[in-house]
Design a protein around this motif. Structure first.
Motif, PDB file in Angstrom:
ATOM      1  N   PHE A   2       0.872  -1.115   0.043  1.00  0.00           N
ATOM      2  CA  PHE A   2      -0.023  -0.154   0.122  1.00  0.00           C
ATOM      3  C   PHE A   2       0.962   1.297   0.031  1.00  0.00           C
ATOM      4  N   PHE A   3       2.097   1.188   0.566  1.00  0.00           N
ATOM      5  CA  PHE A   3       3.141   2.431   0.640  1.00  0.00           C
ATOM      6  C   PHE A   3       3.610   2.680  -0.668  1.00  0.00           C
ATOM      7  N   ASP A   4       3.261   1.826  -1.745  1.00  0.00           N
ATOM      8  CA  ASP A   4       4.072   2.110  -2.905  1.00  0.00           C
ATOM      9  C   ASP A   4       3.169   2.440  -3.888  1.00  0.00           C
ATOM     10  N   GLN A   5       1.882   2.450  -3.461  1.00  0.00           N
ATOM     11  CA  GLN A   5       0.994   3.024  -4.482  1.00  0.00           C
ATOM     12  C   GLN A   5       0.745   4.465  -4.680  1.00  0.00           C
ATOM     13  N   PRO A   6       0.350   4.924  -5.781  1.00  0.00           N
ATOM     14  CA  PRO A   6       0.411   6.372  -6.093  1.00  0.00           C
ATOM     15  C   PRO A   6      -0.730   7.084  -5.304  1.00  0.00           C
ATOM     16  N   VAL A   7      -0.793   8.265  -4.822  1.00  0.00           N
ATOM     17  CA  VAL A   7      -1.748   9.011  -4.279  1.00  0.00           C
ATOM     18  C   VAL A   7      -2.458  10.051  -5.195  1.00  0.00           C
ATOM     19  N   PRO A   8      -3.767   9.737  -5.761  1.00  0.00           N
ATOM     20  CA  PRO A   8      -4.226  10.422  -6.640  1.00  0.00           C
ATOM     21  C   PRO A   8      -4.290  11.696  -6.531  1.00  0.00           C
ATOM     22  N   PHE A   9      -4.754  12.073  -5.075  1.00  0.00           N
ATOM     23  CA  PHE A   9      -5.179  13.526  -4.920  1.00  0.00           C
ATOM     24  C   PHE A   9      -3.627  14.351  -4.819  1.00  0.00           C
ATOM     25  N   LEU A  10      -2.683  13.667  -4.861  1.00  0.00           N
ATOM     26  CA  LEU A  10      -1.301  14.404  -4.948  1.00  0.00           C
ATOM     27  C   LEU A  10      -0.697  14.132  -6.210  1.00  0.00           C
ATOM     28  N   GLY A  11      -1.370  14.087  -7.350  1.00  0.00           N
ATOM     29  CA  GLY A  11      -0.759  13.864  -8.758  1.00  0.00           C
ATOM     30  C   GLY A  11      -0.388  12.425  -8.890  1.00  0.00           C
ATOM     31  N   GLY A  12      -0.669  11.459  -8.302  1.00  0.00           N
ATOM     32  CA  GLY A  12      -0.116  10.474  -8.375  1.00  0.00           C
ATOM     33  C   GLY A  12       1.519  10.061  -7.794  1.00  0.00           C
ATOM     34  N   GLN A  13       1.901  10.998  -6.937  1.00  0.00           N
ATOM     35  CA  GLN A  13       3.041  10.880  -6.456  1.00  0.00           C
ATOM     36  C   GLN A  13       3.004   9.726  -5.356  1.00  0.00           C
ATOM     37  N   HIS A  14       4.273   8.898  -5.091  1.00  0.00           N
ATOM     38  CA  HIS A  14       4.152   7.980  -4.105  1.00  0.00           C
ATOM     39  C   HIS A  14       4.536   8.602  -2.870  1.00  0.00           C
ATOM     40  N   ALA A  15       3.741   9.301  -2.134  1.00  0.00           N
ATOM     41  CA  ALA A  15       3.860   9.938  -1.074  1.00  0.00           C
ATOM     42  C   ALA A  15       4.235   9.110   0.086  1.00  0.00           C
ATOM     43  N   ARG A  16       3.492   8.093   0.072  1.00  0.00           N
ATOM     44  CA  ARG A  16       3.584   7.242   1.318  1.00  0.00           C
ATOM     45  C   ARG A  16       4.952   6.835   1.508  1.00  0.00           C
ATOM     46  N   GLN A  17       5.741   6.691   0.468  1.00  0.00           N
ATOM     47  CA  GLN A  17       7.427   6.154   0.711  1.00  0.00           C
ATOM     48  C   GLN A  17       8.012   7.474   1.433  1.00  0.00           C
ATOM     49  N   LEU A  18       7.786   8.756   0.736  1.00  0.00           N
ATOM     50  CA  LEU A  18       8.346   9.894   1.677  1.00  0.00           C
ATOM     51  C   LEU A  18       7.866   9.916   3.048  1.00  0.00           C
ATOM     52  N   TRP A  19       6.627   9.725   3.420  1.00  0.00           N
ATOM     53  CA  TRP A  19       6.083   9.728   4.661  1.00  0.00           C
ATOM     54  C   TRP A  19       7.008   8.503   5.617  1.00  0.00           C
ATOM     55  N   ARG A  20       7.010   7.386   4.980  1.00  0.00           N
ATOM     56  CA  ARG A  20       7.778   6.272   5.605  1.00  0.00           C
ATOM     57  C   ARG A  20       9.175   6.912   5.890  1.00  0.00           C
ATOM     58  N   ASP A  21       9.811   7.244   4.986  1.00  0.00           N
ATOM     59  CA  ASP A  21      11.326   7.488   5.266  1.00  0.00           C
ATOM     60  C   ASP A  21      11.269   8.865   6.628  1.00  0.00           C
ATOM     61  N   ALA A  22      10.266   9.671   6.314  1.00  0.00           N
ATOM     62  CA  ALA A  22      10.233  10.591   7.257  1.00  0.00           C
ATOM     63  C   ALA A  22      10.147  10.012   8.692  1.00  0.00           C
ATOM     64  N   ALA A  23       9.156   8.901   8.938  1.00  0.00           N
ATOM     65  CA  ALA A  23       8.764   8.433  10.185  1.00  0.00           C
ATOM     66  C   ALA A  23      10.060   7.869  10.721  1.00  0.00           C
ATOM     67  N   ARG A  24      10.728   7.289  10.133  1.00  0.00           N
ATOM     68  CA  ARG A  24      11.896   6.465  10.519  1.00  0.00           C
ATOM     69  C   ARG A  24      13.163   7.510  10.745  1.00  0.00           C
ATOM     70  N   ARG A  25      12.981   8.707  10.497  1.00  0.00           N
ATOM     71  CA  ARG A  25      13.994   9.835  10.829  1.00  0.00           C
ATOM     72  C   ARG A  25      13.671  10.713  12.059  1.00  0.00           C
ATOM     73  N   ILE A  26      12.424  10.781  12.562  1.00  0.00           N
ATOM     74  CA  ILE A  26      11.992  11.654  13.312  1.00  0.00           C
ATOM     75  C   ILE A  26      12.768  11.487  14.778  1.00  0.00           C
ATOM     76  N   PRO A  27      13.401  12.379  14.990  1.00  0.00           N
ATOM     77  CA  PRO A  27      14.244  12.308  16.498  1.00  0.00           C
ATOM     78  C   PRO A  27      13.229  12.279  17.565  1.00  0.00           C
TER      79      PRO A  27
END
Length: 426
Positions: A355-380
């Motif tokens: 599900f994290f690799d699927q495009p987000v239609p509202f965001l123009g098909g951007q694979h945004a969940r991958q970006l959020w996952r990366d952020a989640a693992r870097r949050i101090p």
């Protein structure tokens, strides 16, 4: 849900719902044993109720209830219940911004104790989420369920119209403000709804890992430090240049500006994509994109934890602990909640789903969940202080004094620090 962690994320959207008491498995009869009770707030209560629908199948002898109140009412009621030991539920849902107040007191059960063994599970969550739930003694007192990895939402069409690129927004906080001036000049759109949002994230992003946003590890207030000065200076620059619309998030005028393309950016948790798509500004679908926050700042905008009151019924504590484990560590339930309620899972195993690799239609098909996952693992880890919300209110009041009445930034921050220190030492 203020600072990024105190924004009550999507729960504010359910503020219209009143407090209700619902039985998840049948009516209550005086002669029956007391039910296993979960106290929650809107949207989180939906997730709990969905889980409890199947609870009776594996625990036919246990009745359950979900007590649902509006966001602020819920946390106020839980504060009273823990301090008086009256009307205590078996499980409490807590929003991140309130976690410091509860975890630093003595009202929550030590889940690191042998009876629960929470320490053996710490590796299954994104690191910051579980570490945030520790008290002064280092014990885990709550288990993370969902988080809100922060990102910068921006209107791709407005950036193109202004001759700007994503990097112009994200290179630094100064370049973000400079890009806002160009956006305003070329498109007429405001950079952001209100300067408080900018102040909040700059302050939080500059917090040393493992320390508190307002207080360091030695208990010394940090409100006059360089990151607060920088945040106030940039907020003042934004206001002087007329780059913020001076509208409050979740209010009608804010939503209307989003719909009309009058706000070029929004800094929020990942759940904002679903809220804009579903009710705030569905007509803007395809025009928004997301990026990591300027200067690669990583933070979470809200999140949900589950805890057990220390003085709740002893005979139901193990059932409560079992329920919390299912709420927080069942991979499929976490994914279902993400799909239905935009509740980004704190559970690492759930983040590896396709599900994290699927495009987000509202965001123009951007694979945004991958970006959020990366952020989640870097949050101090940012430690929460029991006076977190009070400090935030004081600092916001002093920012208003700077912006509206011309108070000197140094004096404003010194006054805020003095008041917070006085309150903390009472």
């Amino acid at each position: 849900m203020p600072d990024s962690d105190s924004i009550p994320r999507r729960h504010l959207l359910a503020a219209a719902f009143g407090g209700v008491l619902e039985a998840a498995s049948g009516p209550v009869f005086a002669a029956e044993k007391p039910p296993l009770t979960v106290a929650a707030f809107p949207l989180v209560d939906v997730i709990a109720k969905d889980l409890l629908k199947g609870w009776s199948q594996s625990h036919p002898e246990v009745r359950t209830q979900v007590i649902s109140r509006q966001y602020d009412d819920h946390h106020t009621a839980m504060t009273t219940a823990l301090s008086t030991s009256g009307h205590l539920p078996d499980v409490i849902a807590l929003e991140t911004s309130y976690l410091g107040r509860f975890s630093l007191g003595s009202g929550l059960e030590d889940l690191s104790a042998p009876a629960f063994g929470a320490e053996r599970f710490k590796g299954v969550f994104v690191p910051f989420a579980i570490e945030t739930a520790r008290n002064r003694q280092g014990a885990i007192v709550a288990m993370p369920c969902d988080i809100g990895p922060g990102s910068l939402f921006y209107r791709q069409d407005l950036l193109a119209q202004a001759g700007l690129k994503e990097a112009d927004l994200t290179r630094s906080w100064e370049s973000y403000v400079d890009a806002g001036a160009q956006l305003k000049a070329k498109t007429g759109a405001y950079l952001i709804g209100d300067v408080r949002l900018l102040k909040d994230i700059i302050v939080r992003a500059g917090t040393p890992p493992g320390e508190g946003q307002f207080v360091d590890n030695q208990g010394r207030a940090q409100i006059t430090s360089a990151r607060f000065v920088r945040a106030f200076e940039l907020a003042k620059k934004v206001r002087q240049q007329g780059l913020d619309a001076r509208v409050e998030v979740w209010q009608n005028d804010w939503a209307e500006m989003l719909k009309r393309g009058r706000l070029a950016t929004e800094m929020s948790g990942c759940w904002m994509a679903g809220q804009m798509a579903n009710w705030v500004a569905p007509g803007t679908a395809g025009k928004w994109r997301v990026a990591q926050l300027p200067e690669n700042a990583y933070c979470s905008y809200g999140g949900t934890y589950y805890a057990i009151p220390r003085r709740s019924a002893p005979e139901r504590k193990q059932l409560a602990w079992q329920l919390i484990q299912e709420l927080t560590m069942d991979r499929q339930r976490q994914l279902d909640a993400f799909r239905s309620q935009d509740a980004f899972p704190a559970l690492l195993a759930a983040q590896d789903d396709a599900f994290f690799d699927q495009p987000v239609p509202f965001l123009g098909g951007q694979h945004a969940r991958q970006l959020w996952r990366d952020a989640a693992r870097r949050i101090p880890v940012v430690k929460m202080h029991k006076q977190h919300k009070f400090a935030d209110e004081v600092i916001n009041a002093e920012l208003d004094n700077v912006l509206e009445y011309g108070k000197a930034i140094g004096q404003a921050l010194a006054d805020a620090q003095a008041l917070v220190v006085h309150r903390a030492n009472r």
